[in-house]
Design a protein around this motif. Sequence first.
Motif, PDB file in Angstrom:
ATOM      1  N   THR A  69       0.720  -1.253   0.244  1.00 11.39           N
ATOM      2  CA  THR A  69       0.070  -0.033  -0.063  1.00 11.39           C
ATOM      3  C   THR A  69       0.823   1.422  -0.070  1.00 11.39           C
ATOM      4  OG1 THR A  69      -0.115   0.005   2.445  1.00 11.39           O
ATOM      5  CG2 THR A  69      -1.925  -1.118   1.204  1.00 11.39           C
ATOM      6  N   ASP A  70       2.052   1.112   0.178  1.00 14.56           N
ATOM      7  CA  ASP A  70       2.954   2.434   0.404  1.00 14.56           C
ATOM      8  C   ASP A  70       3.346   2.972  -1.098  1.00 14.56           C
ATOM      9  OD1 ASP A  70       3.265   1.925   2.867  1.00 14.56           O
ATOM     10  OD2 ASP A  70       5.313   0.978   2.842  1.00 14.56           O
ATOM     11  N   TYR A  71       2.878   2.051  -2.197  1.00 11.92           N
ATOM     12  CA  TYR A  71       3.488   2.478  -3.443  1.00 11.92           C
ATOM     13  C   TYR A  71       2.576   3.189  -4.357  1.00 11.92           C
ATOM     14  CZ  TYR A  71       7.180  -0.985  -2.490  1.00 11.92           C
ATOM     15  OH  TYR A  71       8.154  -1.738  -1.901  1.00 11.92           O
ATOM     16  N   ASP A  72       2.991   4.277  -4.861  1.00  8.83           N
ATOM     17  CA  ASP A  72       1.980   5.368  -5.462  1.00  8.83           C
ATOM     18  C   ASP A  72       1.875   4.883  -6.811  1.00  8.83           C
ATOM     19  OD1 ASP A  72       1.406   7.159  -3.222  1.00  8.83           O
ATOM     20  OD2 ASP A  72       3.733   7.571  -3.354  1.00  8.83           O
ATOM     21  N   THR A  73       2.628   4.147  -7.372  1.00  6.53           N
ATOM     22  CA  THR A  73       3.061   3.753  -8.768  1.00  6.53           C
ATOM     23  C   THR A  73       3.417   2.041  -8.895  1.00  6.53           C
ATOM     24  OG1 THR A  73       3.390   5.789  -9.725  1.00  6.53           O
ATOM     25  CG2 THR A  73       4.126   3.897 -10.999  1.00  6.53           C
ATOM     26  N   ILE A  74       2.746   1.538  -9.804  1.00  9.61           N
ATOM     27  CA  ILE A  74       3.211   0.171 -10.062  1.00  9.61           C
ATOM     28  C   ILE A  74       4.080   0.215 -11.637  1.00  9.61           C
ATOM     29  CG2 ILE A  74       2.840  -2.170 -10.559  1.00  9.61           C
ATOM     30  CD1 ILE A  74       2.243  -1.443  -7.761  1.00  9.61           C
ATOM     31  N   LEU A  75       5.393   0.244 -11.741  1.00  8.05           N
ATOM     32  CA  LEU A  75       5.927   0.374 -13.083  1.00  8.05           C
ATOM     33  C   LEU A  75       6.156  -0.856 -13.694  1.00  8.05           C
ATOM     34  CD1 LEU A  75       6.875   2.637 -14.921  1.00  8.05           C
ATOM     35  CD2 LEU A  75       9.166   2.586 -13.736  1.00  8.05           C
ATOM     36  N   SER A  76       5.835  -1.319 -14.640  1.00  6.94           N
ATOM     37  CA  SER A  76       6.135  -2.612 -15.275  1.00  6.94           C
ATOM     38  C   SER A  76       7.125  -2.603 -16.303  1.00  6.94           C
ATOM     39  CB  SER A  76       4.682  -3.215 -15.918  1.00  6.94           C
ATOM     40  OG  SER A  76       4.791  -4.415 -16.644  1.00  6.94           O
ATOM     41  N   ASP A  77       7.968  -3.606 -16.119  1.00  6.95           N
ATOM     42  CA  ASP A  77       9.074  -3.644 -17.151  1.00  6.95           C
ATOM     43  C   ASP A  77       8.404  -4.764 -18.140  1.00  6.95           C
ATOM     44  OD1 ASP A  77      11.306  -4.414 -18.677  1.00  6.95           O
ATOM     45  OD2 ASP A  77      12.033  -6.132 -17.416  1.00  6.95           O
ATOM     46  N   ASP A  78       7.731  -4.128 -19.011  1.00  9.58           N
ATOM     47  CA  ASP A  78       6.791  -4.836 -20.228  1.00  9.58           C
ATOM     48  C   ASP A  78       7.954  -5.578 -21.264  1.00  9.58           C
ATOM     49  OD1 ASP A  78       4.501  -5.009 -20.141  1.00  9.58           O
ATOM     50  OD2 ASP A  78       3.892  -3.191 -21.336  1.00  9.58           O
ATOM     51  N   ALA A  79       7.501  -6.509 -21.897  1.00 10.60           N
ATOM     52  CA  ALA A  79       6.156  -6.815 -22.130  1.00 10.60           C
ATOM     53  C   ALA A  79       5.799  -8.128 -21.109  1.00 10.60           C
ATOM     54  CB  ALA A  79       5.784  -7.275 -23.434  1.00 10.60           C
ATOM     55  N   SER A  80       6.747  -8.914 -20.865  1.00  8.86           N
ATOM     56  CA  SER A  80       6.678  -9.841 -20.112  1.00  8.86           C
ATOM     57  C   SER A  80       6.255  -9.814 -18.428  1.00  8.86           C
ATOM     58  CB  SER A  80       7.706 -11.099 -20.087  1.00  8.86           C
ATOM     59  OG  SER A  80       8.319 -11.477 -21.146  1.00  8.86           O
ATOM     60  N   GLY A  81       6.740  -8.789 -18.098  1.00 14.39           N
ATOM     61  CA  GLY A  81       6.335  -8.478 -16.797  1.00 14.39           C
ATOM     62  C   GLY A  81       4.968  -7.561 -16.521  1.00 14.39           C
ATOM     63  N   ARG A  82       4.391  -7.531 -17.753  1.00 17.16           N
ATOM     64  CA  ARG A  82       2.884  -6.833 -17.474  1.00 17.16           C
ATOM     65  C   ARG A  82       1.899  -7.674 -16.945  1.00 17.16           C
ATOM     66  NH1 ARG A  82      -0.784  -3.558 -21.216  1.00 17.16           N
ATOM     67  NH2 ARG A  82       1.147  -2.641 -21.572  1.00 17.16           N
ATOM     68  N   LEU A  83       1.659  -9.034 -16.896  1.00 18.45           N
ATOM     69  CA  LEU A  83       0.866  -9.722 -16.220  1.00 18.45           C
ATOM     70  C   LEU A  83       1.259  -9.656 -14.723  1.00 18.45           C
ATOM     71  CD1 LEU A  83       0.424 -12.718 -18.750  1.00 18.45           C
ATOM     72  CD2 LEU A  83      -1.243 -10.836 -18.011  1.00 18.45           C
ATOM     73  N   VAL A  84       2.417 -10.000 -14.128  1.00 19.39           N
ATOM     74  CA  VAL A  84       2.925  -9.797 -12.814  1.00 19.39           C
ATOM     75  C   VAL A  84       2.373  -8.273 -12.295  1.00 19.39           C
ATOM     76  CG1 VAL A  84       4.427 -10.241 -11.246  1.00 19.39           C
ATOM     77  CG2 VAL A  84       4.380 -11.426 -13.230  1.00 19.39           C
ATOM     78  N   SER A  85       2.748  -7.411 -12.852  1.00 20.11           N
ATOM     79  CA  SER A  85       2.358  -5.839 -12.751  1.00 20.11           C
ATOM     80  C   SER A  85       1.008  -5.754 -12.571  1.00 20.11           C
ATOM     81  CB  SER A  85       3.178  -5.205 -13.630  1.00 20.11           C
ATOM     82  OG  SER A  85       4.495  -5.172 -14.040  1.00 20.11           O
ATOM     83  N   ARG A  86       0.395  -6.318 -13.399  1.00 19.71           N
ATOM     84  CA  ARG A  86      -1.054  -6.243 -13.355  1.00 19.71           C
ATOM     85  C   ARG A  86      -1.588  -6.738 -12.110  1.00 19.71           C
ATOM     86  NH1 ARG A  86      -4.794  -4.387 -17.217  1.00 19.71           N
ATOM     87  NH2 ARG A  86      -6.910  -4.833 -16.689  1.00 19.71           N
ATOM     88  N   LEU A  87      -1.138  -7.952 -11.774  1.00 19.08           N
ATOM     89  CA  LEU A  87      -1.630  -8.724 -10.561  1.00 19.08           C
ATOM     90  C   LEU A  87      -1.313  -7.751  -9.438  1.00 19.08           C
ATOM     91  CD1 LEU A  87      -2.489 -11.134  -9.027  1.00 19.08           C
ATOM     92  CD2 LEU A  87      -0.093 -11.884  -9.073  1.00 19.08           C
ATOM     93  N   LEU A  88      -0.020  -7.249  -9.142  1.00 22.96           N
ATOM     94  CA  LEU A  88       0.235  -6.516  -7.968  1.00 22.96           C
ATOM     95  C   LEU A  88      -0.304  -5.207  -7.884  1.00 22.96           C
ATOM     96  CD1 LEU A  88       4.265  -7.199  -8.005  1.00 22.96           C
ATOM     97  CD2 LEU A  88       2.418  -8.209  -6.644  1.00 22.96           C
ATOM     98  N   TRP A  89      -0.868  -4.527  -9.028  1.00 23.59           N
ATOM     99  CA  TRP A  89      -1.744  -3.506  -9.249  1.00 23.59           C
ATOM    100  C   TRP A  89      -2.842  -3.639  -8.691  1.00 23.59           C
ATOM    101  CZ3 TRP A  89      -6.109  -2.043 -11.479  1.00 23.59           C
ATOM    102  CH2 TRP A  89      -6.443  -0.658 -11.537  1.00 23.59           C
ATOM    103  N   GLU A  90      -3.690  -4.878  -8.835  1.00 22.26           N
ATOM    104  CA  GLU A  90      -4.785  -5.074  -8.500  1.00 22.26           C
ATOM    105  C   GLU A  90      -5.042  -5.474  -6.997  1.00 22.26           C
ATOM    106  OE1 GLU A  90      -7.719  -5.683 -10.081  1.00 22.26           O
ATOM    107  OE2 GLU A  90      -7.134  -5.742 -12.348  1.00 22.26           O
ATOM    108  N   ILE A  91      -3.716  -6.054  -6.445  1.00 21.35           N
ATOM    109  CA  ILE A  91      -3.999  -6.255  -4.965  1.00 21.35           C
ATOM    110  C   ILE A  91      -3.728  -5.015  -4.436  1.00 21.35           C
ATOM    111  CG2 ILE A  91      -2.404  -7.219  -3.075  1.00 21.35           C
ATOM    112  CD1 ILE A  91      -1.914  -9.822  -5.332  1.00 21.35           C
ATOM    113  N   SER A  92      -2.768  -4.105  -4.896  1.00 21.12           N
ATOM    114  CA  SER A  92      -2.598  -2.935  -4.180  1.00 21.12           C
ATOM    115  C   SER A  92      -3.652  -1.946  -4.264  1.00 21.12           C
ATOM    116  CB  SER A  92      -1.387  -1.734  -4.991  1.00 21.12           C
ATOM    117  OG  SER A  92      -1.369  -0.488  -4.688  1.00 21.12           O
ATOM    118  N   SER A  93      -4.385  -2.142  -5.294  1.00 23.05           N
ATOM    119  CA  SER A  93      -5.748  -1.182  -5.406  1.00 23.05           C
ATOM    120  C   SER A  93      -6.618  -1.899  -4.190  1.00 23.05           C
ATOM    121  CB  SER A  93      -6.422  -1.389  -6.895  1.00 23.05           C
ATOM    122  OG  SER A  93      -5.520  -0.825  -7.715  1.00 23.05           O
ATOM    123  N   THR A  94      -6.915  -2.988  -4.152  1.00 17.65           N
ATOM    124  CA  THR A  94      -7.670  -3.609  -3.053  1.00 17.65           C
ATOM    125  C   THR A  94      -7.363  -2.842  -2.004  1.00 17.65           C
ATOM    126  OG1 THR A  94      -8.208  -5.658  -4.563  1.00 17.65           O
ATOM    127  CG2 THR A  94      -8.826  -5.822  -2.117  1.00 17.65           C
TER     128      THR A  94
END
Length: 267
Positions: A69-94
């Motif tokens: 919850t401390d992170y204001d931004t999830i920055l993805s090393d695309d393209a392979s990192g996109r799915l993991v980044s999206r997962l962490l962003w979803e959890i962060s949002s929740t």
Amino acid sequence: MKFDSLEISGQAEKTDAVKRKDDALAKKKIAKVIDFKQLRKMIKTELFSRQETLEDLSRLVFELGDKITDYDTILSDDASGRLVSRLLWEISSTERKKIAKKTANGYFIAGGQPIKRDNDKAITAFLEKNKQKLGKTLLVTEYIESGKSIMSLIKLLENEGIDFDVATVSMHFPPQEYNRRLSKRLYYGSEGPSGEFLYGHPLFAGVRKLRPIAGEPVTRHESAHPYAHKDWTEEGLVQEAREDIKVLSSELSKLSSSGFDSTRETQ
């Protein structure tokens, strides 16, 4: 990330990595919260159906804990990192919603091995333009082998004075073998190849990093971001991957919830 050559980036200076939770205790607590057998039944894509991948994603979320919850931004090393980044962003949002924090930003940048000069300039321009919005940032990738590629991004972030940590599903070497600029801020799921399995799946991510094609203007590739490429994507697979991420987010967020104490011994 994938690398052409092995070049451990810890030759100059090494240090202890981010303090990691006890392995036996972590495994015990995760198993108490996550039913992997049931979770695998809920997953649609082969990408997330492997037991090792699920365990390492869980451990990564467990290591981050409520710090996510401390992170204001999830920055993805695309393209392979996109799915993991999206997962962490979803959890962060929740989790941020629970404590009345604004939803974190989510950005995708096209890192490389190493980052091409044009991409380097484009990423730097992007970071300069958005520096004030980024805040505390979590740079996410799926796999670290030599550390060469992720170090290229770390240098760009450091040059802009951005406060950030790094998260990866897995890595090839122990954290202390990498450059201290990486190890001092690194959160990971495991030492092993599980994250590498997530590498190079544009069909699921819906994007890929384009390489110059004969006759094409070079400027098309001077971008901080990856390109959607419809010839490489199938809408059904992308949708299934996103549905899997929703399922994983719902389950794995239990490991970072304020109601889950990751430091206390289980009964």
